[in-house]
Motif scaffolding. Structure first.
Motif, PDB file in Angstrom:
ATOM      1  N   ASP A 172       0.839  -1.218   0.000  1.00  0.00           N
ATOM      2  CA  ASP A 172       0.000   0.000   0.000  1.00  0.00           C
ATOM      3  C   ASP A 172       0.867   1.258   0.000  1.00  0.00           C
ATOM      4  OD1 ASP A 172      -2.305  -1.378  -0.003  1.00  0.00           O
ATOM      5  OD2 ASP A 172      -2.805  -1.050   2.116  1.00  0.00           O
ATOM      6  N   MET A 175       2.678   1.751  -3.294  1.00  0.00           N
ATOM      7  CA  MET A 175       1.809   2.177  -4.392  1.00  0.00           C
ATOM      8  C   MET A 175       1.521   3.683  -4.283  1.00  0.00           C
ATOM      9  SD  MET A 175       1.429  -0.175  -6.442  1.00  0.00           S
ATOM     10  CE  MET A 175       2.820  -1.208  -6.101  1.00  0.00           C
ATOM     11  N   GLU A 176       1.387   4.141  -3.030  1.00  0.00           N
ATOM     12  CA  GLU A 176       1.152   5.567  -2.832  1.00  0.00           C
ATOM     13  C   GLU A 176       2.372   6.375  -3.272  1.00  0.00           C
ATOM     14  OE1 GLU A 176      -0.371   6.442   1.085  1.00  0.00           O
ATOM     15  OE2 GLU A 176      -0.111   8.589   0.712  1.00  0.00           O
ATOM     16  N   LYS A 178       4.630   5.419  -5.358  1.00  0.00           N
ATOM     17  CA  LYS A 178       4.725   5.286  -6.823  1.00  0.00           C
ATOM     18  C   LYS A 178       3.864   6.357  -7.513  1.00  0.00           C
ATOM     19  CE  LYS A 178       3.343   1.832 -10.257  1.00  0.00           C
ATOM     20  NZ  LYS A 178       4.290   1.050 -11.021  1.00  0.00           N
ATOM     21  N   GLU A 179       2.642   6.493  -7.005  1.00  0.00           N
ATOM     22  CA  GLU A 179       1.729   7.468  -7.608  1.00  0.00           C
ATOM     23  C   GLU A 179       2.232   8.906  -7.463  1.00  0.00           C
ATOM     24  OE1 GLU A 179      -2.336   5.824  -6.821  1.00  0.00           O
ATOM     25  OE2 GLU A 179      -2.739   7.984  -6.762  1.00  0.00           O
ATOM     26  N   ASP A 180       2.796   9.174  -6.269  1.00  0.00           N
ATOM     27  CA  ASP A 180       3.199  10.563  -5.998  1.00  0.00           C
ATOM     28  C   ASP A 180       4.568  10.927  -6.572  1.00  0.00           C
ATOM     29  OD1 ASP A 180       0.887  10.809  -4.635  1.00  0.00           O
ATOM     30  OD2 ASP A 180       1.764  10.626  -2.635  1.00  0.00           O
ATOM     31  N   HIS A 181       5.516   9.939  -6.584  1.00  0.00           N
ATOM     32  CA  HIS A 181       6.906  10.332  -6.846  1.00  0.00           C
ATOM     33  C   HIS A 181       7.639   9.550  -7.925  1.00  0.00           C
ATOM     34  CE1 HIS A 181       7.007  12.845  -3.256  1.00  0.00           C
ATOM     35  NE2 HIS A 181       6.462  11.852  -2.590  1.00  0.00           N
ATOM     36  N   GLU A 183       6.662   6.870 -10.903  1.00  0.00           N
ATOM     37  CA  GLU A 183       5.686   5.983 -11.551  1.00  0.00           C
ATOM     38  C   GLU A 183       6.306   4.709 -12.126  1.00  0.00           C
ATOM     39  OE1 GLU A 183       5.349   8.083 -15.938  1.00  0.00           O
ATOM     40  OE2 GLU A 183       3.824   8.545 -14.441  1.00  0.00           O
ATOM     41  N   ARG A 186       8.706  -0.633  -9.475  1.00  0.00           N
ATOM     42  CA  ARG A 186       8.049  -1.942  -9.577  1.00  0.00           C
ATOM     43  C   ARG A 186       8.718  -2.939  -8.619  1.00  0.00           C
ATOM     44  NH1 ARG A 186      10.773  -5.955 -12.481  1.00  0.00           N
ATOM     45  NH2 ARG A 186      12.788  -5.142 -13.114  1.00  0.00           N
TER      46      ARG A 186
END
Ligand SMILES: Nc1ncnc2c1ncn2[C@@H]1O[C@H](COP(=O)(O)OP(=O)(O)O)[C@@H](O)[C@H]1O
Ligand SMILES: [Mg+2]
Length: 280
Positions: A172, A175-176, A178-181, A183, A186
């Protein structure tokens, strides 16, 4: 190529996996750097450098200096490579942790220095074939910096039910981030550590992860007292017990993540031995 080894749960094998994979990489002939971002300095210690020693406290050769420099606290401007130490092993280098990391964290965070490690690692990535980053058991400023600095994460999992809950929280958080900083972030794979084939729970937990389509790597690491001995001797397994079962499992894991055919390491190893023999 940069890999972060991360799990916010402690004791799952982050430092052991970082240093053993890095040592195999070095033995494979890749110039390999270990970056220790955990203020406990376990990876530094494992590779022969005590971050509490007089030397460490006076020379300032550590990853902390990279942050200090980028925060404008050092008068000299040195490339990050200047803070790297050679280990006693060929091709294996260390950017040690420092006890200063903890005191610096709040200041760095409040000044949004979260992208600075990425910049330093971009430079280091040009000097080393492989970089392995060890992290603290925390989703702290340094772990976040590492997850922003690279796209590839290995997650150790030590087969108990608390670990499974920790894994969901970790994913979790990732993923947050990843979205913010970042992309491109993995999960390269979940590394099953201290797997006990005789007990039923580890197999059950691993099956559950696979059923949920978690990216479990198919080379499991068993449990062995050799690991503790190897820490005690400050010598990764590939140098201390090359043919031991756990070492072989690490080699198989290395070949898997490097996507090279199984047996590549052994082939390289025997070629090197023949070379050494004919040189004598
Ligand atoms: N495969 C293994 N077999 C036996 N002991 C292990 C294994 N992996 C880790 N350990 C032990 O578990 C403890 C925690 O490992 P460590 O790598 O320090 O985890 P972390 O960095 O996640 O806190 C250490 O004492 C280490 O020797
Ligand atoms: Mg550790």
């Amino acid at each position: 190529m940069i890999r972060v080894v991360f799990n916010q749960k402690g004791g799952v094998g982050k430092s052991s996996i970082t240093c053993n994979l890095a040592a195999i990489s070095a033995e494979m002939g890749y110039s390999t750097l270990v970056v220790d971002l955990d203020v406990q300095g376990n990876s530094s210690m494992y590779l022969g450098y005590d971050i509490h020693s007089e030397e460490a406290l006076t020379t300032g050769t550590s990853v902390a200096n990279i942050f200090k420099q980028r925060r404008g606290l050092l008068s000299t401007k040195q490339p990050p490579d200047e803070y790297v130490l050679a280990t006693e092993h060929e091709n294996l280098f260390l950017l040690p942790a420092s006890i200063e990391l903890e005191a610096m964290e709040k200041d760095l965070e409040s000044r949004y220095k979260i992208y600075q490690l990425r910049k330093a690692l971009e430079q280091l990535d040009q000097h080393y074939d492989r970089i392995y980053i060890d992290t603290a058991p925390n989703f702290n400023f340094y772990s976040k910096s590492a997850l922003i600095a690279t796209n590839t994460v290995l997650i150790p999992f030590d087969c108990d039910s608390f670990s499974k809950q920790a894994l969901y929280n970790l994913i979790d958080n990732m993923m947050e981030l990843k979205e913010d900083h970042n992309e491109d972030l993995r999960i390269e794979g979940i590394v099953i550590n201290q797997f006990n084939a005789q007990a039923s729970l580890p197999a059950l937990l691993v099956e559950e992860l696979k059923a949920e389509e978690m990216p479990v790597l198919d080379c499991y690491l068993g449990s062995s007292v050799k690991m503790k001995e190897s820490h005690y001797r400050q010598t990764p397994l590939v140098y201390m017990a090359r043919s031991h079962k756990l070492t072989q499992q690490f080699i198989a894991l290395f070949e898997k993540i490097e996507q090279i055919p199984p047996g590549s390491f052994q082939l390289k190893d025997s070629a090197a031995q023949t070379e050494t023999a004919s040189a004598h």
